[in-house]
Design a protein around this motif. Structure first.
Motif, PDB file in Angstrom:
ATOM      1  N   ASP A 110       0.857  -1.188   0.000  1.00 47.11           N
ATOM      2  CA  ASP A 110       0.000   0.000   0.000  1.00 47.11           C
ATOM      3  C   ASP A 110       0.896   1.242   0.000  1.00 47.11           C
ATOM      4  O   ASP A 110       1.736   1.389   0.898  1.00 47.11           O
ATOM      5  CB  ASP A 110      -0.883  -0.024   1.249  1.00 47.11           C
ATOM      6  CG  ASP A 110      -1.864   1.128   1.323  1.00 47.11           C
ATOM      7  OD1 ASP A 110      -1.663   2.154   0.623  1.00 47.11           O
ATOM      8  OD2 ASP A 110      -2.841   1.006   2.072  1.00 47.11           O
ATOM      9  N   PRO A 111       0.728   2.136  -0.990  1.00 49.55           N
ATOM     10  CA  PRO A 111       1.585   3.342  -1.041  1.00 49.55           C
ATOM     11  C   PRO A 111       1.530   4.178   0.230  1.00 49.55           C
ATOM     12  O   PRO A 111       2.519   4.812   0.586  1.00 49.55           O
ATOM     13  CB  PRO A 111       1.020   4.128  -2.238  1.00 49.55           C
ATOM     14  CG  PRO A 111       0.307   3.124  -3.060  1.00 49.55           C
ATOM     15  CD  PRO A 111      -0.181   2.069  -2.106  1.00 49.55           C
ATOM     16  N   GLU A 112       0.394   4.173   0.925  1.00 50.06           N
ATOM     17  CA  GLU A 112       0.300   4.934   2.176  1.00 50.06           C
ATOM     18  C   GLU A 112       1.214   4.362   3.244  1.00 50.06           C
ATOM     19  O   GLU A 112       1.744   5.084   4.069  1.00 50.06           O
ATOM     20  CB  GLU A 112      -1.142   4.975   2.662  1.00 50.06           C
ATOM     21  CG  GLU A 112      -2.051   5.829   1.770  1.00 50.06           C
ATOM     22  CD  GLU A 112      -3.483   5.894   2.266  1.00 50.06           C
ATOM     23  OE1 GLU A 112      -3.742   5.532   3.436  1.00 50.06           O
ATOM     24  OE2 GLU A 112      -4.345   6.306   1.471  1.00 50.06           O
ATOM     25  N   GLU A 113       1.407   3.034   3.218  1.00 54.59           N
ATOM     26  CA  GLU A 113       2.318   2.404   4.191  1.00 54.59           C
ATOM     27  C   GLU A 113       3.758   2.826   3.911  1.00 54.59           C
ATOM     28  O   GLU A 113       4.561   2.965   4.819  1.00 54.59           O
ATOM     29  CB  GLU A 113       2.184   0.882   4.145  1.00 54.59           C
ATOM     30  CG  GLU A 113       0.840   0.367   4.633  1.00 54.59           C
ATOM     31  CD  GLU A 113       0.564   0.746   6.079  1.00 54.59           C
ATOM     32  OE1 GLU A 113       1.480   0.621   6.934  1.00 54.59           O
ATOM     33  OE2 GLU A 113      -0.577   1.166   6.359  1.00 54.59           O
ATOM     34  N   LEU A 114       4.090   3.024   2.640  1.00 53.13           N
ATOM     35  CA  LEU A 114       5.444   3.456   2.282  1.00 53.13           C
ATOM     36  C   LEU A 114       5.722   4.851   2.797  1.00 53.13           C
ATOM     37  O   LEU A 114       6.832   5.164   3.218  1.00 53.13           O
ATOM     38  CB  LEU A 114       5.640   3.427   0.754  1.00 53.13           C
ATOM     39  CG  LEU A 114       5.665   2.053   0.116  1.00 53.13           C
ATOM     40  CD1 LEU A 114       5.715   2.183  -1.400  1.00 53.13           C
ATOM     41  CD2 LEU A 114       6.853   1.245   0.612  1.00 53.13           C
ATOM     42  N   GLU A 115       4.707   5.717   2.736  1.00 49.62           N
ATOM     43  CA  GLU A 115       4.878   7.091   3.198  1.00 49.62           C
ATOM     44  C   GLU A 115       5.127   7.144   4.706  1.00 49.62           C
ATOM     45  O   GLU A 115       5.832   8.009   5.183  1.00 49.62           O
ATOM     46  CB  GLU A 115       3.648   7.930   2.837  1.00 49.62           C
ATOM     47  CG  GLU A 115       3.514   8.176   1.340  1.00 49.62           C
ATOM     48  CD  GLU A 115       2.252   8.912   0.961  1.00 49.62           C
ATOM     49  OE1 GLU A 115       1.589   9.491   1.861  1.00 49.62           O
ATOM     50  OE2 GLU A 115       1.917   8.915  -0.232  1.00 49.62           O
ATOM     51  N   LYS A 116       4.547   6.207   5.448  1.00 45.51           N
ATOM     52  CA  LYS A 116       4.717   6.167   6.906  1.00 45.51           C
ATOM     53  C   LYS A 116       6.105   5.698   7.309  1.00 45.51           C
ATOM     54  O   LYS A 116       6.587   6.045   8.363  1.00 45.51           O
ATOM     55  CB  LYS A 116       3.675   5.248   7.534  1.00 45.51           C
ATOM     56  CG  LYS A 116       2.257   5.760   7.410  1.00 45.51           C
ATOM     57  CD  LYS A 116       1.290   4.753   7.998  1.00 45.51           C
ATOM     58  CE  LYS A 116      -0.165   5.156   7.736  1.00 45.51           C
ATOM     59  NZ  LYS A 116      -1.093   4.126   8.203  1.00 45.51           N
TER      60      LYS A 116
END
Length: 156
Positions: free
Chosen positions: A149-155
């Protein structure tokens, strides 16, 4: 030089096997120069000809200060394995883990048609295999083992 439009997933050119380059002229040189500028702007590592609308067998890579142009590339030998996170400029907002060789020896022509061989490891080997796949109509999403999930990468 000019920034080229990067073709996105869904365009049939990304699924087409590219034809060899047979003419090494100023038109090819200009396209390569434009691709370097496009890759710099996109902040990517590699860019293949079909990603900018040309169904020909070549790609470029930017590995640190090294700028590589691989025309009519042939992978000669691979070894080792690396399980790596990968994305693609033609498949925005999708990331996933793939298994790629950790070492790759390839043969290609430069912009003047002269053959050379090069061996790359780690990110270089990953990039050669990723970009070469573009020339055969394959995308990294075809070999992803686990999407992220791209949002997990941002975190992270």
């Amino acid at each position: 030089m000019a920034i080229r439009k990067i073709i996105k997933e869904g365009d049939p050119i990304l699924r087409t096997k590219c034809r060899p380059v047979t003419v090494f002229d100023e038109k090819l040189h200009q396209l390569l120069d434009d691709m370097h500028e496009t890759l710099d702007k996109a902040e990517g590592v590699g860019l293949a000809a079909p990603q900018v609308g040309y169904c020909r067998r070549f790609f470029i890579m930017h590995l640190g200060d090294m700028r590589i142009e691989a025309i009519n590339p042939e992978i000669k030998k691979v070894s080792g394995k690396q399980y790596v996170l990968e994305g693609c400029l033609s498949v925005p907002n999708k990331w996933g883990y793939v298994t790629r060789p950790n070492k790759c020896k390839f043969r290609a022509q430069n912009r003047n048609g002269e053959w050379y061989e090069m061996t790359l490891t780690a990110l270089g080997a990953q990039c050669v295999c990723h970009e070469k796949a573009h020339l055969d109509g394959q995308l990294f999403i075809d070999v992803v083992e686990e999407f992220v999930d791209p949002e997990e990468l941002e975190k992270a």
